[in-house]
Design an enzyme around this catalytic site. Structure first.
Site, PDB file in Angstrom:
ATOM      1  N   ASP A  42      37.309  36.788 -36.418  1.00  0.00           N
ATOM      2  CA  ASP A  42      36.084  36.099 -36.823  1.00  0.00           C
ATOM      3  C   ASP A  42      36.287  34.593 -36.743  1.00  0.00           C
ATOM      4  O   ASP A  42      37.181  34.048 -37.393  1.00  0.00           O
ATOM      5  CB  ASP A  42      35.754  36.528 -38.260  1.00  0.00           C
ATOM      6  CG  ASP A  42      34.497  35.867 -38.763  1.00  0.00           C
ATOM      7  OD1 ASP A  42      33.570  35.712 -37.968  1.00  0.00           O
ATOM      8  OD2 ASP A  42      34.444  35.500 -39.947  1.00  0.00           O
ATOM      9  N   THR A  83      29.985  32.871 -34.754  1.00  0.00           N
ATOM     10  CA  THR A  83      30.774  31.710 -35.195  1.00  0.00           C
ATOM     11  C   THR A  83      31.684  31.213 -34.074  1.00  0.00           C
ATOM     12  O   THR A  83      31.858  30.012 -33.893  1.00  0.00           O
ATOM     13  CB  THR A  83      31.614  32.077 -36.427  1.00  0.00           C
ATOM     14  OG1 THR A  83      32.242  33.331 -36.190  1.00  0.00           O
ATOM     15  CG2 THR A  83      30.754  32.193 -37.649  1.00  0.00           C
ATOM     16  N   THR A  84      32.263  32.140 -33.316  1.00  0.00           N
ATOM     17  CA  THR A  84      33.118  31.730 -32.191  1.00  0.00           C
ATOM     18  C   THR A  84      32.248  31.068 -31.119  1.00  0.00           C
ATOM     19  O   THR A  84      32.619  30.041 -30.546  1.00  0.00           O
ATOM     20  CB  THR A  84      33.835  32.962 -31.582  1.00  0.00           C
ATOM     21  OG1 THR A  84      34.440  33.693 -32.637  1.00  0.00           O
ATOM     22  CG2 THR A  84      34.890  32.545 -30.601  1.00  0.00           C
ATOM     23  N   ASP A  87      29.708  40.633 -41.323  1.00  0.00           N
ATOM     24  CA  ASP A  87      28.968  40.040 -40.198  1.00  0.00           C
ATOM     25  C   ASP A  87      27.836  40.963 -39.746  1.00  0.00           C
ATOM     26  O   ASP A  87      26.715  40.523 -39.513  1.00  0.00           O
ATOM     27  CB  ASP A  87      29.907  39.802 -39.000  1.00  0.00           C
ATOM     28  CG  ASP A  87      30.794  38.579 -39.213  1.00  0.00           C
ATOM     29  OD1 ASP A  87      30.752  38.049 -40.332  1.00  0.00           O
ATOM     30  OD2 ASP A  87      31.497  38.172 -38.276  1.00  0.00           O
TER      31      ASP A  87
END
Length: 559
Positions: A64, A97-98, A394
């Protein structure tokens, strides 16, 4: 001559480190690119995981982006901006998020040659902002609504969104199993906004497939006294009493002093104490409750008393679990046992104590309000279960977002390629330098499909060329085509159910553009030495002070 004689003006304290102009802007860009390179390999279904070992000796294995960014102790002031956007993406949308870190790093990478050639950063910023708003408009135009579908269809669509999120996580192998679980959990809490209404309990042992969803509340068996085993462990439609008081004999907290003239009076005081506790217990029993839960301790006397009357009790229940039981069963937490009326008691269809692995769980299922759910996670190693919990968090966020903003776009780099094509086309209609800047923005967006290919071990150039050709078709039928992770070619992401909520992409592009513009707008970094030396002085003073205190302590007379 006179000008040579003028004294030098000292503006900043000696030792202040100032760097300004082009070199420091480029150094900031390099720092941000270095950070994005760290999480680059974690993107997508074939992304690798990072093992982070902190100073306390804890190891975290994660895929994550936000978790990795939080655990990396980044000290570079400009690179910290990327940590912030990853956190904001995590709290706002939950996934992507990445992506957001990668995009910001790539926007800066594309801006670097222009900065080196002497382009003013403000021109770049203006073009980037224009490109960002055009991209977001295009996403909204391409998004497909899932509104107005029947519940079963909606469930199916939401499960597809959850599966897309989970495919890049450690538990990707069981994504269908967990996707349906997540959708059921989110639909169970309905439009309730508080995420803590979905509880997650971790039990090491077993396989991932042993994980299960409780439509209600489950928590680990609390510490219990003698007599507990004699209590019944299963009830149908019981009344549930929730308390926030101690049910045990306890000495007075204040240093109460009682002076007795007659030793016989002592017995009456002891009896009074016992009468108080028996009175409390009697009121609990009279309320008709069959399950008594308390946030504070329920002593051995109370446990035995309840066992004799076929009542189940549990003390020291965690506060959040107690509140979740209250929300699900429809009860209210009481701070006194006086005047307990039926309205404050909760109920559920079945209460039972169940063995899960080597733990015992108290499970309340079939609750009338039903605004809560609990996922019990199983797995081999602790780190694995921790990562599974983060992954499910998530997925839960994504499903909630998809329920609220019911539009989805094609995943697998399809939407990025389509926006990239659209921006390149749009750039040709602009006269002036901003044509180049918008073009570079469009090129930066291709980092997502390229990285998906790199992480899966495919030839990125080959796949991207196929995608460009497909997206360039005038009919627009190539718009949903993205990277096919399984074959190494391209495929229709919509037909393959690789979907993600439009809000994820919109948020990611917004945040990444803002971050890139923020870094580009900085033209001077001033590092103040005072704060560092002040900390050093404080530490030294603290050390000396402690030393003296210690010495004084040794010489003092003991009481």
């Amino acid at each position: 001559m006179a000008s040579m004689m003028q004294p030098q003006i000292i503006l900043l304290k000696e030792g202040t480190d100032t760097s300004q102009g082009k070199p420091q802007l480029i150094s900031n860009i390099n720092a941000c690119v270095a950070v994005s390179d760290v999480v680059r390999t974690t993107l997508g279904p074939r992304g690798m995981d990072k093992l982070i070992h902190d100073d306390k000796g804890n190891t975290t294995i994660s895929n994550d982006g936000a978790t990795i960014m939080k655990l990396l102790d980044i000290v570079h002031p400009a690179a910290k901006i990327l940590v912030d956007i990853a956190k904001s993406q995590d709290s706002e949308v939950g996934d992507g998020t990445t992506t957001v870190v990668l995009l910001a790093g790539e926007f800066l990478k594309e801006a670097k040659p222009f900065i080196e050639d002497g382009v003013h950063p403000q021109n770049l910023i203006r073009s980037y902002r224009t490109a960002s708003s055009l991209a977001i408009e295009k996403i909204k135009e391409l998004a497909v609504s899932i509104e107005g579908k029947s519940l079963d269809e909606k469930k199916n669509l939401l499960a597809k969104c959850a599966a897309t999120t989970l495919s890049s996580k450690l538990i990707g192998g069981e994504k269908e199993f967990f996707a349906t679980m997540v959708v059921d959990a989110v639909l169970a809490i309905g439009l309730e906004d508080r995420l803590n209404m979905i509880g997650m309990k971790k039990v090491p042992g077993g396989t991932m497939r042993d994980s299960f969803l409780v439509d209600g509340v489950a928590f680990k068996k609390t510490f219990s006294y003698a007599g507990f085993e004699q209590q019944p462990k299963k009830f149908l439609n019981p009344k549930i009493l929730l308390l926030n008081i101690e049910l045990e004999l306890k000495s007075e907290k204040e240093n109460a002093e009682i002076r007795l003239s007659d030793p016989l009076q002592y017995q009456s005081i002891v009896d009074a104490e016992w009468n108080i506790i028996y009175d409390k217990l009697d009121k609990c029993v009279k309320s008709g409750a069959k399950v008594v839960l308390s946030r504070l301790a329920i002593g051995d006397l109370a446990t035995q008393y309840f066992a004799d009357r076929d009542i189940f009790c549990a003390g020291r229940v965690a506060e959040e679990d107690l509140h979740r039981v209250a929300a699900a069963a429809g009860g209210t937490v009481q701070t006194t046992v006086n005047n307990i009326i039926d309205e404050v008691l909760g109920t559920c269809d079945v209460f039972e104590e169940k063995q899960v692995g080597n733990e015992r769980f108290n499970i309340f299922s079939g609750c009338p309000s039903g605004r809560t759910a609990t996922i019990v996670l199983r797995g081999g190693a602790d780190q694995f279960i921790e990562e599974a919990e983060r992954s499910l968090h998530d997925a839960i966020m994504i499903v909630r977002r998809a329920l609220k903003n019911s539009t989805v776009v094609a995943g697998g780099g399809a939407i990025d390629m389509e926006i990239s094509r659209y921006l390149r086309q749009h750039a040709r209609t602009i006269a002036g330098k901003s044509q180049l800047f918008i073009n570079s923005y469009a090129k930066a967006l291709e980092v997502i499909p390229r990285q998906l290919c790199d992480n899966a071990g495919f030839d990125a150039t080959d796949v991207l060329n196929k995608l460009r050709q497909k997206h360039a078709l005038p009919s627009g039928e190539g718009a949903p085509y993205g990277v096919d992770i399984n074959t190494g070619g391209i495929a229709d992401s919509f037909a393959n159910f690789v979907w993600e909520p439009a809000v994820v992409k919109i948020n990611a592009i917004n945040a990444a553009t803002e971050a890139a513009c923020l870094v580009l707008s900085v033209d001077e970094t001033v590092k103040n030495p005072k704060s560092e030396s002040a900390q050093g002085d404080a530490a030294a003073m603290g050390g000396r002070g402690r030393g003296r205190g210690g010495y004084g302590g040794r010489g003092m007379r003991r009481r």
